[in-house]
Design a protein around this motif. Structure first.
Motif, short mmCIF file in Angstrom:
data_model
loop_
_atom_site.label_atom_id
_atom_site.label_comp_id
_atom_site.label_asym_id
_atom_site.label_seq_id
_atom_site.Cartn_x
_atom_site.Cartn_y
_atom_site.Cartn_z
N UNK A 96 0.93 -1.11 -0.02
CA UNK A 96 0.04 -0.15 -0.02
C UNK A 96 0.92 1.31 -0.03
N UNK A 97 0.54 1.84 -0.85
CA UNK A 97 1.38 3.34 -0.97
C UNK A 97 0.45 4.44 -0.90
N UNK A 98 0.80 5.64 0.02
CA UNK A 98 -0.51 6.54 0.01
C UNK A 98 0.15 7.49 -0.77
N UNK B 235 8.19 1.93 -6.91
CA UNK B 235 7.91 1.36 -5.80
C UNK B 235 7.83 -0.11 -5.78
N UNK B 236 7.69 -0.75 -7.04
CA UNK B 236 7.44 -2.25 -7.16
C UNK B 236 8.35 -2.73 -8.19
N UNK B 237 9.32 -3.15 -8.10
CA UNK B 237 10.22 -3.84 -9.19
C UNK B 237 10.77 -5.33 -9.18
N UNK C 87 9.83 -8.79 -14.56
CA UNK C 87 9.68 -8.07 -15.47
C UNK C 87 8.90 -6.97 -15.44
N UNK C 88 8.22 -6.84 -14.17
CA UNK C 88 7.28 -5.57 -13.78
C UNK C 88 7.66 -4.64 -12.76
N UNK C 89 7.40 -3.43 -13.44
CA UNK C 89 7.67 -2.38 -12.59
C UNK C 89 6.66 -1.40 -12.41
N UNK C 90 6.26 -1.02 -11.20
CA UNK C 90 4.90 0.09 -10.89
C UNK C 90 5.48 1.14 -10.23
#
Length: 118
Positions: free
Chosen positions: A6-8, A40-42, A45-48
């Protein structure tokens, strides 16, 4: 194991973002210095993350498959192959296919959430 993250929204403020000083843009590989971001997510192959840009044009060549949801601002997504331009405003969601080429014209400073799959 998959974990919940969870990122605010207040964590997306300018003071929390990395400026594109080194010329690295995780979303479009742009060298524009008008960009800031926080991945904030790596995993694999997925980065967010969150990505911001000031007014200007950003060239995009052979982009990875990406999805973004515009939180603030106005931009145009311009396809260099077809000549098609789409206006995007806060609340819009966009999917760019793998190897997409074009440019992003930022009309009002933007902030967006993005997912990239490489």
């Amino acid at each position: 194991p998959i974990r919940v993250q969870v990122d605010h929204y207040h964590e997306f403020g300018p003071e929390k973002l990395t400026s594109n000083v080194g010329g690295y843009d995780p979303l479009y590989r742009s060298e524009s210095f008008n960009i800031s971001y926080n991945t904030f997510y790596d995993v694999g192959p997925t980065k967010v993350g969150v990505w911001t840009a000031g007014v200007g044009s950003i060239s995009v060549q052979n982009a990875p498959k990406s999805f973004f949801h515009l939180l603030e601002g106005t931009l145009y997504v311009n396809n260099d192959v077809t000549g098609e331009a789409k206006r995007c405003v806060a609340g819009d969601t966009v999917m760019l296919p793998e190897s997409w080429c074009g440019h992003i014209d930022v009309i009002e400073p933007v902030k967006k959430l993005y997912t990239v799959v490489e």
